[in-house]
Scaffold this active site. Structure first.
Site, PDB file in Angstrom:
ATOM      1  N   HIS A  77      -2.013  -1.035  -0.496  1.00 31.29           N
ATOM      2  CA  HIS A  77      -0.813  -1.625  -1.109  1.00 31.29           C
ATOM      3  C   HIS A  77      -1.187  -2.491  -2.303  1.00 31.29           C
ATOM      4  CE1 HIS A  77      -1.227  -5.705   0.728  1.00 31.29           C
ATOM      5  NE2 HIS A  77      -1.635  -5.077   1.814  1.00 31.29           N
ATOM      6  N   ASP A  79       0.642  -5.168  -3.686  1.00 30.36           N
ATOM      7  CA  ASP A  79       1.031  -6.578  -3.736  1.00 30.36           C
ATOM      8  C   ASP A  79       0.034  -7.459  -3.008  1.00 30.36           C
ATOM      9  OD1 ASP A  79       1.984  -5.272  -1.341  1.00 30.36           O
ATOM     10  OD2 ASP A  79       3.105  -7.095  -0.873  1.00 30.36           O
ATOM     11  N   GLU A 146       4.095  -4.599   0.602  1.00 33.75           N
ATOM     12  CA  GLU A 146       3.733  -4.495   2.015  1.00 33.75           C
ATOM     13  C   GLU A 146       3.880  -5.830   2.720  1.00 33.75           C
ATOM     14  OE1 GLU A 146       0.646  -4.904   5.318  1.00 33.75           O
ATOM     15  OE2 GLU A 146       0.892  -5.985   3.440  1.00 33.75           O
TER      16      GLU A 146
END
Length: 484
Positions: A77, A79, A146
């Site tokens: 992910h 982020d 996420e």
């Protein structure tokens, strides 16, 4: 200088990770990192696409002679959790992360590092860019957001990925293979009241600050018994109300739903003649905390200071009801897995508490490998919060990932560890919300595993990633791609 990390090995992994540290990417603000990944895919001449949510998928053809292999999807992910020390002026929306080498580790100055999951994304990008690896057809799936709500994974549509095998790169323990994870559920309690009660005549105002707790990941670190700033501040406020006639004007603690709260602050008023008693109570309380959290929390900082009188205090019935509800709510580990006795089955994190300006809010993240237990823990929070008149809402539910001990990628990855590092890795279930469970819902036939290097204290400014572990995990990953 942050650029020094680009000199580490494997250079391609660290160069991609450095680039990610320079792109602000807190949850909810990943567009720039999505664009960066898309630009890489196009520069490499690879099939690249972005879905309606923002997830990015890049496909790389197999090396010569390996076209008939299963399609492997590398997943990470984009982020990161934005956490900074209280004395930091870092703006996660605009400022790059200041990463640096500290002995055997890479850390960040005053903030989270973003190795969760920047290192995983860097692994995937390094595989895409490599010209010297042997592998079958490869996909790299970069999901968004996420850390709050698994937004990217929840938004995946069947068919976006064509992988047969998924290697999630979001684990944080070298030489451990994760084959299952907990699901989660957000619990929000809210209550509004009239903010019109004047400060009692003759009172003085005191700001109470609790800082210096370790915090950490509310899944990975919940078993460590670290202090929850919201619970500890509330405990003191209850004693101050009972012993010194305190009235609460405001209480604010914690930040992110998946981070154990490290700090909490309150403004209270007390009769002036009770000042000595309050300071004595605080002195006794810090002694109590240092005893209770010996060898767990070494830097607890509990400070009282006189401040200007606030305009109002919380109505007494609301104050008492909220203090009792926060005191009574469960927090921490609730149960352990019987098949993996060292792993937490269910837990809850009282992530944020706010009581001021006519509103009370409390946010919890409940985790559990067992769906029924998840809702039972959430129900217990609902029951206690309803006693003070709060409305309770459940949101953001996501499923866990059921372990499969007969997984073919598990056997392949175990062989890769044995051939590369000469060790047999441990098989684990993680008490954290990996995206595998949600992805499995969209692609139920996918065989899955999760790996990663040693990352310590994620979701806190103490986050760090071990340099040697990044290199070893890279070599294992490359061997596994060759063996699949």
């Amino acid at each position: 200088m942050a650029t020094e990390i680009k000199s580490l090995a494997p250079s391609s992994v660290w160069e991609f990770f450095y680039d990610l540290t320079q792109i602000p990417r807190p949850t909810g603000q990943t567009r720039a990192s999505e664009d960066y990944v898309i630009a890489l895919g196009k520069r490499l001449g690879l099939e690249t696409k972005r879905d309606a949510v923002g997830n990015v998928l890049i496909r790389k053809p197999a090396t010569s002679g390996m076209q008939d292999r299963l399609v492997v999807t590398l997943q990470a992910h984009l982020d990161m959790v934005p956490q900074a020390n209280s004395d930091s002026s870092h703006n996660f929306a605009t400022d790059p992360i200041d990463a640096y080498i500290d002995g055997e580790w890479v850390k960040a100055r005053g903030t989270t590092l973003g190795a969760d999951n920047g290192i995983g994304a860097a692994y995937a990008m390094a595989v895409l860019a490599a010209t010297d690896l042997k592998h079958g057809p490869i996909e790299a799936l970069f999901t968004i957001d996420e850390e709050v709500g698994m937004v990217g994974a929840n938004g995946l549509q069947p068919g976006f990925s064509q992988g047969d095998i998924l290697i999630n790169l979001d684990s944080e323990d070298e030489c451990e293979l994760f084959i299952g994870c907990a699901g989660g559920l957000d619990v929000e309690a809210t209550l509004e009241y009239k903010d019109e009660v004047s400060v009692p005549e003759g009172d003085i105002a005191v700001k109470v600050s609790l800082t210096g707790l370790k915090g950490g990941h509310s899944g990975m670190d919940i078993i460590l018994g670290r202090g929850n700033a919201n619970k500890l501040m509330n405990r003191f406020l209850k004693e101050a109300i009972q012993s010194c006639g305190a009235r609460v004007s405001s209480f604010v603690g914690g930040s992110l739903r998946n981070a154990i709260p490290r700090e909490a602050f309150a403004v209270i008023t007390i009769p002036e003649e009770e000042a000595d008693g309050l300071w004595e109570l605080a002195s006794d309380y810090i002694d109590t905390l240092q005893t209770e959290y010996k060898d767990i929390e070494a830097n607890i900082n509990f400070v009282l200071e006189r401040v200007e009188l606030p305009k109002t205090v919380v109505p007494e019935e609301i104050q008492d009801g909220v203090i009792n509800a926060v005191e009574g709510c469960v927090n921490g580990v609730m149960s352990m897995l019987t098949s993996f006795p060292e792993i937490v089955e269910s837990s809850t994190n009282m992530a944020r508490v706010m009581l001021k300006d006519g509103k009370f809010e409390a946010y919890f993240l409940v985790r559990s490998s067992l769906e029924s237990r998840k809702y039972q823990v959430a129900s217990s929070i609902e029951s206690v919060m309803s006693l003070c008149g709060a409305k309770v809402r459940f949101d953001g539910a996501y499923n866990g990932w059921a372990p499969n001990a007969d997984s073919s990628i598990l056997k392949t990855m175990r062989l890769a560890y044995e051939q590369v590092l000469g060790i047999t890795p441990e098989i684990k279930v993680i008490h954290a919300g990996l995206e595998c469970g949600i992805i499995q819902g969209a692609m139920p036939e996918m065989d899955m595993i999760s790996i990663g290097p040693n990352i310590r204290h994620p979701h806190s400014p103490d986050e760090k990633v071990e340099i040697a572990s990044v290199e070893k995990t890279w070599r294992v990953l490359c061997k596994a791609l060759e063996l699949v």
